[in-house]
Write a protein that holds these residues in place. Sequence first.
Motif, PDB file in Angstrom:
ATOM      1  N   MET A 517       0.832  -1.203   0.000  1.00  0.00           N
ATOM      2  CA  MET A 517       0.000   0.000   0.000  1.00  0.00           C
ATOM      3  C   MET A 517       0.869   1.256   0.000  1.00  0.00           C
ATOM      4  O   MET A 517       0.637   2.203  -0.758  1.00  0.00           O
ATOM      5  CB  MET A 517      -0.924  -0.017   1.219  1.00  0.00           C
ATOM      6  CG  MET A 517      -1.896   1.154   1.291  1.00  0.00           C
ATOM      7  SD  MET A 517      -1.207   2.629   2.083  1.00  0.00           S
ATOM      8  CE  MET A 517      -0.981   2.032   3.751  1.00  0.00           C
ATOM      9  N   LEU A 518       1.904   1.290   0.844  1.00  0.00           N
ATOM     10  CA  LEU A 518       2.774   2.458   0.904  1.00  0.00           C
ATOM     11  C   LEU A 518       3.543   2.630  -0.402  1.00  0.00           C
ATOM     12  O   LEU A 518       3.690   3.742  -0.912  1.00  0.00           O
ATOM     13  CB  LEU A 518       3.741   2.327   2.086  1.00  0.00           C
ATOM     14  CG  LEU A 518       3.112   2.469   3.476  1.00  0.00           C
ATOM     15  CD1 LEU A 518       4.105   2.070   4.562  1.00  0.00           C
ATOM     16  CD2 LEU A 518       2.627   3.901   3.708  1.00  0.00           C
ATOM     17  N   ALA A 519       4.032   1.528  -0.953  1.00  0.00           N
ATOM     18  CA  ALA A 519       4.772   1.608  -2.212  1.00  0.00           C
ATOM     19  C   ALA A 519       3.889   2.148  -3.331  1.00  0.00           C
ATOM     20  O   ALA A 519       4.346   2.911  -4.180  1.00  0.00           O
ATOM     21  CB  ALA A 519       5.321   0.232  -2.585  1.00  0.00           C
ATOM     22  N   SER A 520       2.613   1.759  -3.321  1.00  0.00           N
ATOM     23  CA  SER A 520       1.696   2.247  -4.353  1.00  0.00           C
ATOM     24  C   SER A 520       1.380   3.726  -4.180  1.00  0.00           C
ATOM     25  O   SER A 520       0.867   4.359  -5.099  1.00  0.00           O
ATOM     26  CB  SER A 520       0.393   1.429  -4.326  1.00  0.00           C
ATOM     27  OG  SER A 520      -0.332   1.672  -3.138  1.00  0.00           O
ATOM     28  N   ASN A 521       1.698   4.276  -3.006  1.00  0.00           N
ATOM     29  CA  ASN A 521       1.495   5.707  -2.763  1.00  0.00           C
ATOM     30  C   ASN A 521       2.802   6.499  -2.826  1.00  0.00           C
ATOM     31  O   ASN A 521       2.888   7.597  -2.287  1.00  0.00           O
ATOM     32  CB  ASN A 521       0.831   5.911  -1.399  1.00  0.00           C
ATOM     33  CG  ASN A 521      -0.663   5.637  -1.428  1.00  0.00           C
ATOM     34  OD1 ASN A 521      -1.463   6.503  -1.781  1.00  0.00           O
ATOM     35  ND2 ASN A 521      -1.040   4.410  -1.081  1.00  0.00           N
ATOM     36  N   PHE A 633       2.679  18.787   6.885  1.00  0.00           N
ATOM     37  CA  PHE A 633       2.157  17.924   7.947  1.00  0.00           C
ATOM     38  C   PHE A 633       0.920  17.167   7.460  1.00  0.00           C
ATOM     39  O   PHE A 633       0.718  16.004   7.817  1.00  0.00           O
ATOM     40  CB  PHE A 633       1.805  18.785   9.172  1.00  0.00           C
ATOM     41  CG  PHE A 633       1.161  18.003  10.277  1.00  0.00           C
ATOM     42  CD1 PHE A 633       1.920  17.220  11.129  1.00  0.00           C
ATOM     43  CD2 PHE A 633      -0.215  18.051  10.470  1.00  0.00           C
ATOM     44  CE1 PHE A 633       1.319  16.499  12.149  1.00  0.00           C
ATOM     45  CE2 PHE A 633      -0.816  17.333  11.481  1.00  0.00           C
ATOM     46  CZ  PHE A 633      -0.041  16.553  12.327  1.00  0.00           C
ATOM     47  N   GLN A 634       0.107  17.818   6.628  1.00  0.00           N
ATOM     48  CA  GLN A 634      -1.099  17.167   6.136  1.00  0.00           C
ATOM     49  C   GLN A 634      -0.772  15.956   5.248  1.00  0.00           C
ATOM     50  O   GLN A 634      -1.485  14.954   5.257  1.00  0.00           O
ATOM     51  CB  GLN A 634      -1.955  18.174   5.356  1.00  0.00           C
ATOM     52  CG  GLN A 634      -2.705  19.174   6.230  1.00  0.00           C
ATOM     53  CD  GLN A 634      -1.802  20.197   6.867  1.00  0.00           C
ATOM     54  OE1 GLN A 634      -0.736  20.518   6.339  1.00  0.00           O
ATOM     55  NE2 GLN A 634      -2.216  20.728   8.016  1.00  0.00           N
ATOM     56  N   ASP A 635       0.312  16.036   4.464  1.00  0.00           N
ATOM     57  CA  ASP A 635       0.728  14.895   3.645  1.00  0.00           C
ATOM     58  C   ASP A 635       1.094  13.702   4.528  1.00  0.00           C
ATOM     59  O   ASP A 635       0.726  12.555   4.241  1.00  0.00           O
ATOM     60  CB  ASP A 635       1.922  15.266   2.768  1.00  0.00           C
ATOM     61  CG  ASP A 635       1.588  16.346   1.762  1.00  0.00           C
ATOM     62  OD1 ASP A 635       0.496  16.276   1.164  1.00  0.00           O
ATOM     63  OD2 ASP A 635       2.410  17.257   1.574  1.00  0.00           O
ATOM     64  N   LEU A 636       1.830  13.992   5.611  1.00  0.00           N
ATOM     65  CA  LEU A 636       2.196  12.912   6.523  1.00  0.00           C
ATOM     66  C   LEU A 636       0.967  12.354   7.225  1.00  0.00           C
ATOM     67  O   LEU A 636       0.815  11.131   7.369  1.00  0.00           O
ATOM     68  CB  LEU A 636       3.207  13.425   7.548  1.00  0.00           C
ATOM     69  CG  LEU A 636       3.661  12.417   8.598  1.00  0.00           C
ATOM     70  CD1 LEU A 636       4.366  11.235   7.944  1.00  0.00           C
ATOM     71  CD2 LEU A 636       4.564  13.067   9.640  1.00  0.00           C
ATOM     72  N   ALA A 637       0.064  13.256   7.681  1.00  0.00           N
ATOM     73  CA  ALA A 637      -1.143  12.810   8.373  1.00  0.00           C
ATOM     74  C   ALA A 637      -1.998  11.922   7.464  1.00  0.00           C
ATOM     75  O   ALA A 637      -2.596  10.935   7.921  1.00  0.00           O
ATOM     76  CB  ALA A 637      -1.949  14.011   8.848  1.00  0.00           C
ATOM     77  N   ALA A 638      -2.044  12.263   6.174  1.00  0.00           N
ATOM     78  CA  ALA A 638      -2.813  11.446   5.231  1.00  0.00           C
ATOM     79  C   ALA A 638      -2.204  10.052   5.094  1.00  0.00           C
ATOM     80  O   ALA A 638      -2.921   9.043   5.041  1.00  0.00           O
ATOM     81  CB  ALA A 638      -2.874  12.133   3.870  1.00  0.00           C
ATOM     82  N   ALA A 639      -0.865   9.980   5.055  1.00  0.00           N
ATOM     83  CA  ALA A 639      -0.198   8.681   4.962  1.00  0.00           C
ATOM     84  C   ALA A 639      -0.446   7.856   6.213  1.00  0.00           C
ATOM     85  O   ALA A 639      -0.682   6.644   6.141  1.00  0.00           O
ATOM     86  CB  ALA A 639       1.300   8.883   4.740  1.00  0.00           C
ATOM     87  N   VAL A 640      -0.395   8.510   7.377  1.00  0.00           N
ATOM     88  CA  VAL A 640      -0.674   7.810   8.636  1.00  0.00           C
ATOM     89  C   VAL A 640      -2.091   7.260   8.631  1.00  0.00           C
ATOM     90  O   VAL A 640      -2.354   6.119   9.031  1.00  0.00           O
ATOM     91  CB  VAL A 640      -0.459   8.764   9.842  1.00  0.00           C
ATOM     92  CG1 VAL A 640      -1.011   8.140  11.125  1.00  0.00           C
ATOM     93  CG2 VAL A 640       1.012   9.093  10.002  1.00  0.00           C
TER      94      VAL A 640
END
Length: 813
Positions: A517-521, A633-640
């Motif tokens: 999932m992370l790799a696809s993002n 921060f919003q990019d990181l929060a979205a990934a979390v």
Amino acid sequence: MNISYKWLQQFIDLPESPEEVGRRLTGTGLEVEGIETIETIRGGLAGVVVGEVLTCERHPDADKLSVTTVDAGTGQPLNIVCGAPNVRAGQKVIVALVGATLYPASGEPFTIKKAKIRGAASEGMICAEDEIGLGESHAGIMVLDTDLPNGTPAARYFGLEPDYQIVIGLTPNRVDAASHWGVARDLKAALNRPLTLPSVDAFTVANTGLTLDVRVETPEASPRYAGLTISGLTVTESPDWLKKRLISIGLNPINNVVDVTNYVCHELGQPLHAFDADQIIGGQVVVKTLPEGTPFVTLDGVERKLAATDLMICNGSANDAEAGMCIAGVFGGSKSGVSPRTTRIFLESAYFSPASIRKTVQQHGLKTDAAFRFERGTDPNLPVFALKRAALLIQEVAGGVVSSDITDLYPEPIADFRVLVRYRNIDRLIGIKLEHERIHQILESLDIRAEEQTETQFIAVVPPYRVDVTREADVIEEILRIHGFENVPLSDNLRADSLSEFPAIDSNQLQARISAMLASNGFIETLTLSLTRPAYHEAIRETLPGTDVTLLNPLSEELSVMRQSMLFSSLETLVYNLNRRQKDLKIFEFGKVYHRKDTDHGRRYVETPRLSLALVGSQQGESWIQKSQPVSFQDLAAAVQRVLSALRIKQIDQQPADTALFQYGLTYLTNKKPIVSFGLVHPKLTKLVDIKQPVFYADFDWQALVKLYSGKALYEEVPKFPEVRRDLSLVLDKAVTFAEIRRIAAQTEKKLLRSINVFDVYEGDKLEAGKKSYSVSFTLQDPSQTLNDAVIDKTMQRLMSAFERDLGALIRK
């Protein structure tokens, strides 16, 4: 894998339909994925039969036409008008009945209909060979010399009955069934019928005038190597029967010699290779390896660089570049192959080590029918029989005589597998008690002998071609698949152990899912050392859970302690890439952290799995479509949130993140236990690794996440009634967070509140000092009815009262 129904019938009596044969094969574990009709000629002569001309008279109104009556086996003679000059009473002819569609040698297909020709009724057609696609001649009708009864299908008379291609989804372990003989063996066991193996009794050696020197220098990679020579043959097109056999399983005929090797491969499962004997330098055939990087041109015209482990069939040349004739068991060479000029061949039949062939296949990316079989394991007892079978067929279709004795280099015969089998385990794993006689009858039908029998056990002696039957459970599986899964009845009493769930989560599978999932993002996975600098720990000592685990004999001061945090591993990875001008980075890592706890009972070492994310640079690379934006921060929060959503974790509380690690950030908690902390890494920490730009970082407690993952997806019925949105503008102290607003709203309205969102924040001179304004939307919905204004107003009034009471909010109306 494709199997011909008619080809199978050469080995075993099969009165069953292709569909029934497919069902029985699927029952034995050879899953049939489809059955396709293979027609020798288009249309298969459907509706075309053998007939007899009973009477023949001149047409009263046409000199070149005849009026005939024909017995076509339909019960009543048919009136047919025929224009052929050679039609006569008493002839056996080919008749196309009304409704038959004919596919002529030239022109478009047409359907036979009742008609009147010059006033005379015609109820069919007496055919010439070009009219049914069997030839080009149109000089007259076909006159047959046969005693077959009238009405016999013409396809039977011409030997053109359709074949059926049975498509089997062969599993990798069942290479023993990668041939018609192998499939027939399973049918023999399932149907309890005898098999007929092709006879090789007619094989003879005519002379020894073409004897080659055959040597094996790598017996571990080629345990058995056999061959013979044939001289005086003629390479030409294969006869129709051979071409039809190959076409029926999807192969293209090449020439009579190569076609025979392919035929025997798919008939018996033993790959063969034919070399032009005149191209074998020095009269020597040597099985060996060649030096690393030796060039070799394969049959497809591609030059390949050989690996030092590639097993090769070579000639006697001292020049390595000229010695190679074939990549053993995989692909032939361009120079030594059979050509139209070939008159003498060396025919090879061998057993190669599966491990050796697999390595070569992977090295060169070559997939051939021979390699498919060799890399899984062929029958080491079959090469000589297959060699005789192929020699006889080559002599039949290409002429020639066998010009050497059979060379059979087999220094250490491969033994049968011997497996201890206990009757109690057969009964336990199958679920029913089988009679011992039935067990041994099944095993005998599979060529598995039972030795050293007692009342409780026996030794199963398994032939080496069954590479998948080496354990007791394998033998029991063989018994079950032939006995039939459908013949094992359900127990009258269902036991709990057969229905119980197994809720244990496989953390490795879960990790693989999140990694994908992370790799696809756009994230890149990293793997770093678990050793780190003591100075890093000193910078965040107050946040660490315990004492450092120090190495007793470290290689250097830089790598003298086990890491207690994944943060600096990520920072070091980032700075390494940033220093090499890789400026936009999104990375993640699954790793472990370590610490020591000293208690009254001694030292305890703790190892904890973690997941870390780190972002630096821009959201995406430069592009003319849009301006590049720095990560936030919003990019990181979205990934979390993506990680938590993938793990189906929803009930989350939050609090500010530890300021020793983050300049600002959040910690998410479940059941008051932190599961992830994320935010902007404090500049004093990035300075330690010489990073001069913002770094956003998230640290997950992977062990806690695995425990929270239930493995069950939650589904809700789509609501039948609409949702309603209401907005409020709240003036609050700057210290009040949106999390507090959300918490109070959730406590105040638990039934109708579906979601809450802040869509604007204002701080400025229009508000008094120390204040800020939140514009907040509330989504309300009742799953059982449509909300009316009275209910909505009452709900919003309760929310406003709670904000005023608990947060001191001023609500702008």
